[in-house]
Design an enzyme around this catalytic site. Structure first.
Site, PDB file in Angstrom:
ATOM      1  CB  ILE A 160      -0.972  -0.016   1.200  1.00 26.74           C
ATOM      2  CG1 ILE A 160      -2.057   1.061   1.038  1.00 26.74           C
ATOM      3  CG2 ILE A 160      -0.223   0.151   2.508  1.00 26.74           C
ATOM      4  CD1 ILE A 160      -3.221   0.888   1.980  1.00 26.74           C
ATOM      5  N   GLY A 210       0.657  -5.296   1.509  1.00 22.84           N
ATOM      6  CA  GLY A 210      -0.572  -5.464   0.742  1.00 22.84           C
ATOM      7  C   GLY A 210      -0.414  -6.359  -0.470  1.00 22.84           C
ATOM      8  CG  ASP A 255      -3.223  -8.237   2.406  1.00 21.80           C
ATOM      9  OD1 ASP A 255      -3.925  -8.760   3.277  1.00 21.80           O
ATOM     10  OD2 ASP A 255      -2.287  -7.466   2.673  1.00 21.80           O
ATOM     11  CD  GLU A 265       0.377  -6.028   6.034  1.00 22.55           C
ATOM     12  OE1 GLU A 265      -0.265  -5.912   4.985  1.00 22.55           O
ATOM     13  OE2 GLU A 265       1.255  -6.916   6.200  1.00 22.55           O
ATOM     14  CG  ASP A 287      -6.349  -3.922   7.360  1.00 23.82           C
ATOM     15  OD1 ASP A 287      -5.781  -3.985   6.261  1.00 23.82           O
ATOM     16  OD2 ASP A 287      -6.517  -2.844   7.974  1.00 23.82           O
TER      17      ASP A 287
END
Length: 270
Positions: A66, A121, A124, A144, A152
């Protein structure tokens, strides 16, 4: 096909090649990324000509995760009221989750080709793909934890089904970096290729093999695999019986059997 700011999308040989295209920012996931990826995978789902997707990153790295500027923008919206801040953050997180749910829910197989950084991210994202391939020197990290937060957007939910609970916990608690060789050992990637050129060539070859199969059969196979993540065996057997009650009547099955008996290459309609 639309023009995108964070991606480049190409269609060839019934394969959509989706490239994160921010190499000057290490393919960090900015605001455009999160909205455009939904549009791209809606297009993939709606376009019958697309049989498979190859997801990769432009330049030396897959993605550094991110974009910190996006996090700063979210922080700027927060005020003094804890409840209102919580509502804002929760909605933001759910929106970001929706971007990777679009990848996971895609009816077509999605193959990730990973080189260089695959951090935060980006883990993810690849967790939402069907298969993952990398170079030996690729670097994976659930970063993270080092940012003082829990991942998340899907890593902690999807990764245990890929690499096992214990290994996922080790990587999530420590944030340590593993290379492509170790990633293959633990099952995070299916295979490694010597360099980026070999990686893309190899993954495209696998994608072309998938694209040559009956799209009805591929769709049904992916749907059953996804369904079984959250259901019992007897539920899955009931579902496939109902699904195939119609799908076994497909013309693709006659074409496949004829090709098998005559030792010819089958050609399936989109």
């Amino acid at each position: 096909m639309s023009e995108y700011k964070a991606f480049r999308v190409e269609l060839a040989d019934k394969i959509a090649v989706v490239t994160i295209n921010r190499p000057e920012k290490v393919n960090a996931m900015n605001a455009d990324f999160w909205t455009e990826i939904i549009d791209i995978f809606r297009w993939v789902d709606a376009t019958d000509e697309v049989r498979a997707v190859v997801l990769t990153g432009e330049g030396k790295h897959f993605s550094s995760g991110i974009d910190l500027m996006l996090l700063a923008q979210v922080s700027s919206k927060l005020g003094k009221d804890v409840a209102r801040n919580a509502l804002t953050l929760r909605q933001t997180i759910l929106t970001l989750q929706g971007s990777f749910n679009a990848v996971d829910n895609c009816r077509k197989p999605v193959l990730a080709a990973i080189q260089g950084y695959c951090i935060g991210g980006a883990i993810d994202l690849i967790s939402a793909c069907d298969m993952r391939y990398s170079t030996p020197d690729a670097q994976f990290s659930i970063k993270e934890i080092d940012m003082g937060m829990a991942a998340d957007v899907g890593t902690l939910q999807r990764l245990p089904r890929l690499i096992g609970d214990g290994m996922m916990r080790e990587l999530a608690y420590t944030g340590r970096t593993i290379d492509g060789t170790e990633a293959q050992t633990i099952g995070l990637v299916n295979r490694t290729f010597a360099d980026k050129t070999a990686l893309l060539d190899g993954v495209m070859e696998i994608a072309r093999e998938i694209a040559s199969k009956s799209p009805v059969a591929v769709r049904g196979t992916k749907e059953m695999i996804r369904y079984m993540r959250d259901h019992r065996v007897d539920d899955g057997l009931e579902y496939i019986a109902t699904w195939n009650a119609s799908m076994l009547q497909s013309e693709d099955m006659r074409i496949a059997m004829t090709a098998h008996m005559t030792k010819q290459k089958p050609e399936f309609a989109d």
